[in-house]
Design an enzyme around this catalytic site. Structure first.
Site, PDB file in Angstrom:
ATOM      1  N   ASN A  83     -29.518  -9.053  -7.901  1.00 19.07           N
ATOM      2  CA  ASN A  83     -28.388  -9.006  -8.820  1.00 19.07           C
ATOM      3  C   ASN A  83     -28.455  -7.851  -9.808  1.00 19.07           C
ATOM      4  O   ASN A  83     -27.428  -7.317 -10.218  1.00 19.07           O
ATOM      5  CB  ASN A  83     -28.320 -10.338  -9.591  1.00 19.07           C
ATOM      6  CG  ASN A  83     -27.474 -10.232 -10.847  1.00 19.07           C
ATOM      7  OD1 ASN A  83     -26.245 -10.257 -10.787  1.00 19.07           O
ATOM      8  ND2 ASN A  83     -28.134 -10.097 -11.995  1.00 19.07           N
ATOM      9  N   TYR A 148     -22.320   4.831  -9.135  1.00 22.64           N
ATOM     10  CA  TYR A 148     -22.167   3.388  -8.936  1.00 22.64           C
ATOM     11  C   TYR A 148     -21.581   3.096  -7.551  1.00 22.64           C
ATOM     12  O   TYR A 148     -22.085   2.228  -6.819  1.00 22.64           O
ATOM     13  CB  TYR A 148     -21.274   2.814 -10.031  1.00 22.64           C
ATOM     14  CG  TYR A 148     -21.207   1.303 -10.047  1.00 22.64           C
ATOM     15  CD1 TYR A 148     -22.342   0.542 -10.280  1.00 22.64           C
ATOM     16  CD2 TYR A 148     -20.000   0.632  -9.828  1.00 22.64           C
ATOM     17  CE1 TYR A 148     -22.291  -0.844 -10.302  1.00 22.64           C
ATOM     18  CE2 TYR A 148     -19.936  -0.751  -9.850  1.00 22.64           C
ATOM     19  CZ  TYR A 148     -21.082  -1.486 -10.083  1.00 22.64           C
ATOM     20  OH  TYR A 148     -21.025  -2.857 -10.096  1.00 22.64           O
ATOM     21  N   LYS A 152     -23.711   1.095  -4.554  1.00 23.75           N
ATOM     22  CA  LYS A 152     -23.229  -0.181  -4.007  1.00 23.75           C
ATOM     23  C   LYS A 152     -22.901  -0.059  -2.521  1.00 23.75           C
ATOM     24  O   LYS A 152     -23.127  -0.998  -1.743  1.00 23.75           O
ATOM     25  CB  LYS A 152     -22.007  -0.664  -4.797  1.00 23.75           C
ATOM     26  CG  LYS A 152     -22.344  -1.118  -6.216  1.00 23.75           C
ATOM     27  CD  LYS A 152     -23.383  -2.224  -6.232  1.00 23.75           C
ATOM     28  CE  LYS A 152     -23.672  -2.740  -7.624  1.00 23.75           C
ATOM     29  NZ  LYS A 152     -24.694  -3.799  -7.654  1.00 23.75           N
TER      30      LYS A 152
END
Length: 242
Positions: A83, A148, A152
């Site tokens: 996470n 980012y 991801k």
């Protein structure tokens, strides 16, 4: 069954850890800071490691030890919830601090990939479910979010490749949970529009009450993680799951 949750001290990670503990699942939290409330409420079920996952050397030293194998010893099922993550640095290339880029890649990519391999090796014979917390940004490019988005997307592709290995006892999913009302969202709203042209979209989501609640999201996510169909869809979006 035992679970490992990274970034368990705040945001979605805190909600995920609490939800698992409330169901009676022992949790090992891994983060830079500690979660005293979880420790007080679940003293028999909760353990934690104070570790900066963006520090590759520190993570390597921890993985070289016996702590992970000792924690997982004897368990029949392992849940790994990758996470922890960060949205910065934000902005076009010339605004990005190279050291910040290195930290983001270490936290968002290197740590979850290394932990996935370490957990698989340390729990041979157990049922293993690996969850990457991904993002719509891994599937759609946004200006100012090149780091980012790239990190991801790496999680999504890692999950696809791991699933193709068809390793016995390993199920994996890279799951976008939706836009959640967490500290990361506050950080996004505080970003100058010059660095992140889509900032107003996220301001509007907050002002219209359109952000998802972290606890509700965690409930649905853990239901899916524990369900029979987990991993059937390797790259998924929580909002579209039945």
């Amino acid at each position: 069954m035992k679970a490992i949750v990274t970034g368990h001290t705040k945001g979605l990670g805190a909600s995920l850890a609490y939800n698992l503990l409330a169901r009676g699942v022992p949790v090992l939290g891994v983060a830079r800071t500690r979660a005293p409330k979880l420790a007080a409420e679940f003293p028999e079920l909760f353990d934690e490691v104070e570790l900066d996952l963006a520090d590759g050397t520190a993570l390597a030293q921890w993985l070289d030890g016996h702590a992970l194998a000792d924690y997982l010893d004897g368990t029949g099922a392992v849940l790994l919830l990758n996470n922890a993550g960060m949205v910065s640095p934000v902005g076009p290339l010339e605004q990005q601090d190279p050291q910040a880029v290195l930290r983001a890649v270490a936290l968002n990519v290197a740590a979850p990939l290394a932990l996935s391999a370490a957990v698989a090796r340390a729990s041979s014979g157990a049922q293993r479910r690996i969850l990457h917390i991904s993002s719509g940004a891994g599937r759609n490019a946004y200006p100012g979010w090149s780091v980012y988005c790239g990190t991801k997307a790496a999680l999504d592709h890692h999950a696809r490749a791991v699933a193709m290995d068809e390793q016995h006892g390993v199920r994996i999913c890279s799951l976008a949970p939706g836009v959640i009302d967490t500290g990361m969202q506050a950080e996004i709203r505080a970003t100058p529009t010059a660095s992140f042209p889509m900032r107003q979209r996220f301001v509007d989501l907050k002002e219209t009450g359109s952000l998802a609640d972290a606890d509700e999201c965690a409930e649905r996510l853990v239901d899916y993680l524990l369900g029979a169909g987990y991993g059937d869809e390797v790259v998924a979006d929580l909002r579209s799951l039945g």
